[in-house]
Design an enzyme around this catalytic site. Structure first.
Site, PDB file in Angstrom:
ATOM      1  N   HIS A 198      19.632  61.845-116.692  1.00 53.31           N
ATOM      2  CA  HIS A 198      18.602  60.807-116.608  1.00 53.31           C
ATOM      3  C   HIS A 198      17.228  61.456-116.481  1.00 53.31           C
ATOM      4  O   HIS A 198      17.068  62.515-115.872  1.00 53.31           O
ATOM      5  CB  HIS A 198      18.875  59.903-115.407  1.00 53.31           C
ATOM      6  CG  HIS A 198      18.056  58.653-115.392  1.00 53.31           C
ATOM      7  ND1 HIS A 198      16.750  58.631-114.952  1.00 53.31           N
ATOM      8  CD2 HIS A 198      18.351  57.379-115.779  1.00 53.31           C
ATOM      9  CE1 HIS A 198      16.280  57.403-115.050  1.00 53.31           C
ATOM     10  NE2 HIS A 198      17.224  56.625-115.555  1.00 53.31           N
ATOM     11  N   GLU A 223      16.197  57.510-123.740  1.00 54.41           N
ATOM     12  CA  GLU A 223      15.098  57.060-122.884  1.00 54.41           C
ATOM     13  C   GLU A 223      13.763  57.515-123.481  1.00 54.41           C
ATOM     14  O   GLU A 223      13.481  58.712-123.487  1.00 54.41           O
ATOM     15  CB  GLU A 223      15.217  57.669-121.491  1.00 54.41           C
ATOM     16  CG  GLU A 223      16.408  57.258-120.675  1.00 54.41           C
ATOM     17  CD  GLU A 223      16.343  57.903-119.301  1.00 54.41           C
ATOM     18  OE1 GLU A 223      15.922  57.212-118.356  1.00 54.41           O
ATOM     19  OE2 GLU A 223      16.683  59.095-119.180  1.00 54.41           O
TER      20      GLU A 223
END
Length: 226
Positions: free
Chosen positions: A91, A163
């Protein structure tokens, strides 16, 4: 690092009610929740009587294997033993705030996959990288880094999440066209690495909300949201 336990329980009850009222069946989509570590098992227990199956996702996993003495770490084996199904790796916040390198992420992915967990692997580029024309190179390199430790049999247990870091908190917006363009490149890269590439799920990890969810979902290479 939020919400607190009482707030999390309330949110979970509201979530279960939404599932029941909207008849969101497994045939329509898969759903996972990624609570903080302290709420993983309680969330899983609460979801056991939900209107449909919802898998529980760990937000992180240790890069150290073999159940060693690493104070504060949560091993892949412990997550598997707790019947957690998925784990997030790579992430953007972990990469930025914890300086997690490709070597660290590779170790985490190996541990998770070898323990029988499924991996949601996040990739993405910064504003500087995008404006310098390096977006595709950066993202595809992140996938190649992962590929260096994944066996052919493990690819079906991996989900990729893109992302657009450059559009998070910068005042810039990633359009559905921007997202689809990168997702298509990711798909192309995956098909060159694994025979499962054409069928792998690629999630969009940008700002997904009611106003743009339908348009994003209509993009051919966007298979869901993170």
């Amino acid at each position: 690092m939020n919400p607190m336990q009482a707030d999390a329980k309330q949110l979970l009850q509201e979530f279960k009610q939404l599932l029941q009222e909207n008849e969101i069946t497994e045939e329509k989509c898969n759903i996972g929740l990624a609570p903080v570590t302290l709420a993983l098992t309680s969330t899983q227990a609460e979801l056991a009587n939900a209107a449909r199956s919802v898998f529980t996702v760990a937000q992180d996993v240790s890069r150290f294997g073999n159940m060693g003495a690493y104070t504060g770490e949560v091993s892949a084996e412990l997550l598997k033993d707790s019947q957690i199904e998925y784990v997030l790796i790579g992430h953007s916040e972990r990469r930025e705030y914890f300086a997690e390198s490709a070597a660290i992420l590779n170790a985490k992915a190996q541990n998770a996959l070898n323990a029988g967990l499924k991996v949601i692997y996040c990739v993405g580029e910064s504003l500087e990288q995008r404006e310098s024309g390096q977006a595709e190179v950066v993202v595809l390199q992140q996938i190649c880094d992962l590929a260096s430790v994944v066996t052919a049999e493990q690819w079906p247990h991996i989900v990729i999440a893109y992302e657009p870091i450059w559009a998070i908190g910068t005042g810039k917006t990633a359009s559905p066209e921007d997202a689809q363009t990168m997702h298509a490149k990711i798909r192309e890269g995956l098909t060159q690495i694994t025979s499962h590439g054409a069928n792998m799920a690629i999630l969009y990890g940008g700002s997904v909300k009611a106003e743009n969810a339908v348009e994003l979902a209509a993009c051919p290479d966007i298979n869901g949201a993170l």
